[in-house]
Write a protein that holds these residues in place. Sequence first.
Motif, PDB file in Angstrom:
ATOM      1  N   LEU A   1       0.842  -1.197   0.000  1.00  0.00           N
ATOM      2  CA  LEU A   1       0.000   0.000   0.000  1.00  0.00           C
ATOM      3  C   LEU A   1       0.874   1.242   0.000  1.00  0.00           C
ATOM      4  CD1 LEU A   1      -2.726  -1.014   2.618  1.00  0.00           C
ATOM      5  CD2 LEU A   1      -2.711  -1.381   0.142  1.00  0.00           C
ATOM      6  N   ASP A   2       0.487   2.218  -0.774  1.00  0.00           N
ATOM      7  CA  ASP A   2       1.191   3.504  -0.833  1.00  0.00           C
ATOM      8  C   ASP A   2       2.677   3.347  -1.134  1.00  0.00           C
ATOM      9  OD1 ASP A   2      -1.212   4.838  -0.208  1.00  0.00           O
ATOM     10  OD2 ASP A   2      -0.878   4.497   1.930  1.00  0.00           O
ATOM     11  N   GLY A   3       3.019   2.378  -1.991  1.00  0.00           N
ATOM     12  CA  GLY A   3       4.407   2.194  -2.397  1.00  0.00           C
ATOM     13  C   GLY A   3       5.303   1.541  -1.361  1.00  0.00           C
ATOM     14  N   GLN A   4       4.733   1.109  -0.256  1.00  0.00           N
ATOM     15  CA  GLN A   4       5.507   0.457   0.798  1.00  0.00           C
ATOM     16  C   GLN A   4       5.721  -1.017   0.456  1.00  0.00           C
ATOM     17  OE1 GLN A   4       6.818   2.173   3.495  1.00  0.00           O
ATOM     18  NE2 GLN A   4       6.115   3.885   2.238  1.00  0.00           N
ATOM     19  N   PRO A   5       6.689  -1.676   1.110  1.00  0.00           N
ATOM     20  CA  PRO A   5       6.901  -3.107   0.851  1.00  0.00           C
ATOM     21  C   PRO A   5       5.655  -3.932   1.199  1.00  0.00           C
ATOM     22  CG  PRO A   5       8.746  -2.183   2.078  1.00  0.00           C
ATOM     23  CD  PRO A   5       7.669  -1.130   2.040  1.00  0.00           C
ATOM     24  N   TYR A   6       5.542  -5.077   0.552  1.00  0.00           N
ATOM     25  CA  TYR A   6       4.433  -5.987   0.831  1.00  0.00           C
ATOM     26  C   TYR A   6       4.478  -6.442   2.282  1.00  0.00           C
ATOM     27  CZ  TYR A   6       2.697  -6.645  -3.916  1.00  0.00           C
ATOM     28  OH  TYR A   6       2.109  -6.465  -5.140  1.00  0.00           O
ATOM     29  N   ARG A   7       3.285  -6.510   2.882  1.00  0.00           N
ATOM     30  CA  ARG A   7       3.100  -7.069   4.217  1.00  0.00           C
ATOM     31  C   ARG A   7       1.617  -7.362   4.391  1.00  0.00           C
ATOM     32  NH1 ARG A   7       0.953  -3.728   8.110  1.00  0.00           N
ATOM     33  NH2 ARG A   7       0.857  -1.511   7.646  1.00  0.00           N
ATOM     34  N   LEU A   8       1.262  -8.019   5.493  1.00  0.00           N
ATOM     35  CA  LEU A   8      -0.146  -8.308   5.763  1.00  0.00           C
ATOM     36  C   LEU A   8      -0.863  -7.057   6.260  1.00  0.00           C
ATOM     37  CD1 LEU A   8       0.129 -11.803   7.476  1.00  0.00           C
ATOM     38  CD2 LEU A   8      -0.837 -11.295   5.219  1.00  0.00           C
ATOM     39  N   HIS A   9      -2.074  -6.843   5.735  1.00  0.00           N
ATOM     40  CA  HIS A   9      -2.923  -5.716   6.126  1.00  0.00           C
ATOM     41  C   HIS A   9      -4.317  -6.238   6.438  1.00  0.00           C
ATOM     42  CE1 HIS A   9      -0.201  -2.522   4.624  1.00  0.00           C
ATOM     43  NE2 HIS A   9       0.119  -3.418   3.706  1.00  0.00           N
ATOM     44  N   GLU A  10      -5.000  -5.561   7.362  1.00  0.00           N
ATOM     45  CA  GLU A  10      -6.412  -5.859   7.576  1.00  0.00           C
ATOM     46  C   GLU A  10      -7.161  -5.534   6.288  1.00  0.00           C
ATOM     47  OE1 GLU A  10      -7.749  -7.356  10.192  1.00  0.00           O
ATOM     48  OE2 GLU A  10      -5.777  -7.415  11.136  1.00  0.00           O
ATOM     49  N   PHE A  11      -8.041  -6.427   5.881  1.00  0.00           N
ATOM     50  CA  PHE A  11      -8.753  -6.287   4.614  1.00  0.00           C
ATOM     51  C   PHE A  11     -10.143  -6.865   4.804  1.00  0.00           C
ATOM     52  CE2 PHE A  11     -10.092  -8.112   0.534  1.00  0.00           C
ATOM     53  CZ  PHE A  11      -9.915  -7.037  -0.317  1.00  0.00           C
ATOM     54  N   GLY A  12     -11.127  -6.264   4.168  1.00  0.00           N
ATOM     55  CA  GLY A  12     -12.454  -6.837   4.317  1.00  0.00           C
ATOM     56  C   GLY A  12     -13.499  -6.190   3.450  1.00  0.00           C
ATOM     57  N   ALA A  13     -14.701  -6.708   3.611  1.00  0.00           N
ATOM     58  CA  ALA A  13     -15.849  -6.241   2.848  1.00  0.00           C
ATOM     59  C   ALA A  13     -17.036  -6.082   3.781  1.00  0.00           C
ATOM     60  CB  ALA A  13     -16.190  -7.233   1.745  1.00  0.00           C
ATOM     61  N   GLN A  14     -17.694  -4.961   3.655  1.00  0.00           N
ATOM     62  CA  GLN A  14     -18.950  -4.722   4.361  1.00  0.00           C
ATOM     63  C   GLN A  14     -20.076  -5.000   3.379  1.00  0.00           C
ATOM     64  OE1 GLN A  14     -19.330  -0.750   5.841  1.00  0.00           O
ATOM     65  NE2 GLN A  14     -21.413  -1.068   6.566  1.00  0.00           N
ATOM     66  N   ILE A  15     -20.962  -5.904   3.742  1.00  0.00           N
ATOM     67  CA  ILE A  15     -22.080  -6.257   2.871  1.00  0.00           C
ATOM     68  C   ILE A  15     -23.272  -5.389   3.266  1.00  0.00           C
ATOM     69  CG2 ILE A  15     -23.748  -8.043   2.260  1.00  0.00           C
ATOM     70  CD1 ILE A  15     -20.161  -8.893   3.041  1.00  0.00           C
ATOM     71  N   HIS A  16     -23.718  -4.552   2.338  1.00  0.00           N
ATOM     72  CA  HIS A  16     -24.848  -3.657   2.592  1.00  0.00           C
ATOM     73  C   HIS A  16     -26.183  -4.329   2.279  1.00  0.00           C
ATOM     74  CE1 HIS A  16     -21.914  -0.451   2.943  1.00  0.00           C
ATOM     75  NE2 HIS A  16     -21.422  -0.810   1.774  1.00  0.00           N
ATOM     76  N   ARG A  17     -26.158  -5.228   1.282  1.00  0.00           N
ATOM     77  CA  ARG A  17     -27.398  -5.866   0.842  1.00  0.00           C
ATOM     78  C   ARG A  17     -27.045  -7.162   0.119  1.00  0.00           C
ATOM     79  NH1 ARG A  17     -28.782  -2.111  -2.508  1.00  0.00           N
ATOM     80  NH2 ARG A  17     -28.262  -3.108  -4.464  1.00  0.00           N
ATOM     81  N   SER A  18     -27.904  -8.153   0.250  1.00  0.00           N
ATOM     82  CA  SER A  18     -27.748  -9.407  -0.486  1.00  0.00           C
ATOM     83  C   SER A  18     -28.887  -9.543  -1.481  1.00  0.00           C
ATOM     84  CB  SER A  18     -27.750 -10.601   0.473  1.00  0.00           C
ATOM     85  OG  SER A  18     -26.598 -10.569   1.286  1.00  0.00           O
ATOM     86  N   GLY A  19     -28.682 -10.387  -2.476  1.00  0.00           N
ATOM     87  CA  GLY A  19     -29.707 -10.658  -3.474  1.00  0.00           C
ATOM     88  C   GLY A  19     -29.679 -12.130  -3.842  1.00  0.00           C
ATOM     89  N   THR A  20     -30.753 -12.598  -4.434  1.00  0.00           N
ATOM     90  CA  THR A  20     -30.847 -14.007  -4.814  1.00  0.00           C
ATOM     91  C   THR A  20     -30.791 -14.124  -6.329  1.00  0.00           C
ATOM     92  OG1 THR A  20     -32.117 -14.487  -2.830  1.00  0.00           O
ATOM     93  CG2 THR A  20     -32.230 -16.103  -4.609  1.00  0.00           C
ATOM     94  N   PHE A  21     -29.865 -14.955  -6.796  1.00  0.00           N
ATOM     95  CA  PHE A  21     -29.644 -15.193  -8.219  1.00  0.00           C
ATOM     96  C   PHE A  21     -29.570 -16.701  -8.424  1.00  0.00           C
ATOM     97  CE2 PHE A  21     -27.744 -11.187  -7.061  1.00  0.00           C
ATOM     98  CZ  PHE A  21     -28.129 -10.321  -8.075  1.00  0.00           C
TER      99      PHE A  21
END
Length: 196
Positions: A140-160
């Motif tokens: 991130l931001d040109g820094q060396p690779y390392r582990l970062h907190e990462f995730g997804a907030q689900i606002h809505r689901s749908g059925t397909f």
Amino acid sequence: MELVQHGRIKIGSWRRFWAHQIISGDGYLWASTTRVLGLPVRGYDRLIDGRGDLVHRIAGKIAVVDESGPDVSRSAAGRLVCELCWVPAATLGPDVTWSAVDDDTARVSLDYAGATYDAEFTIDAAGGLRSVRTRRWASLDGQPYRLHEFGAQIHRSGTFGGFTVPQHVTVGYGFGGSEWPAGAFIEIVLDDAVFT
């Protein structure tokens, strides 16, 4: 499975995008289009056979990003374990294990390309997916690779096709911490999903 998506992606500023994604428990291909300075930016994020690539070009000529190698592959595999939420059948495969974290959260572990990648899926009282989080390998931001907190907030689901999956999602780094929501870099709306 094939996904048709649109939304916003942060490339300097927020920009509209359109994408098609093919995804399975073995990898993915995400092909997208957006615009920068009025010019089309087209490209793909790909993870196939354990090899990750990011290739996006302005007008097909000027590279916005063109990366591959072990760090990109490791980051792409971290993304794959999170994106299993869009491929429910893949979460039952022999390379996937589940364990309880607490009453609302389950950990999914994916054995992929000789390593194990974990993500936590948090469920609401009705059984719907609320969030997905992991520690993802990234620069991130040109820094060396390392582990970062990462995730997804689900606002809505749908059925397909009989499957209920996330339909409106905000994704980024710093998830669950003080860097959220500033670390969000993409907001996805799922328009269609075809399960094969």
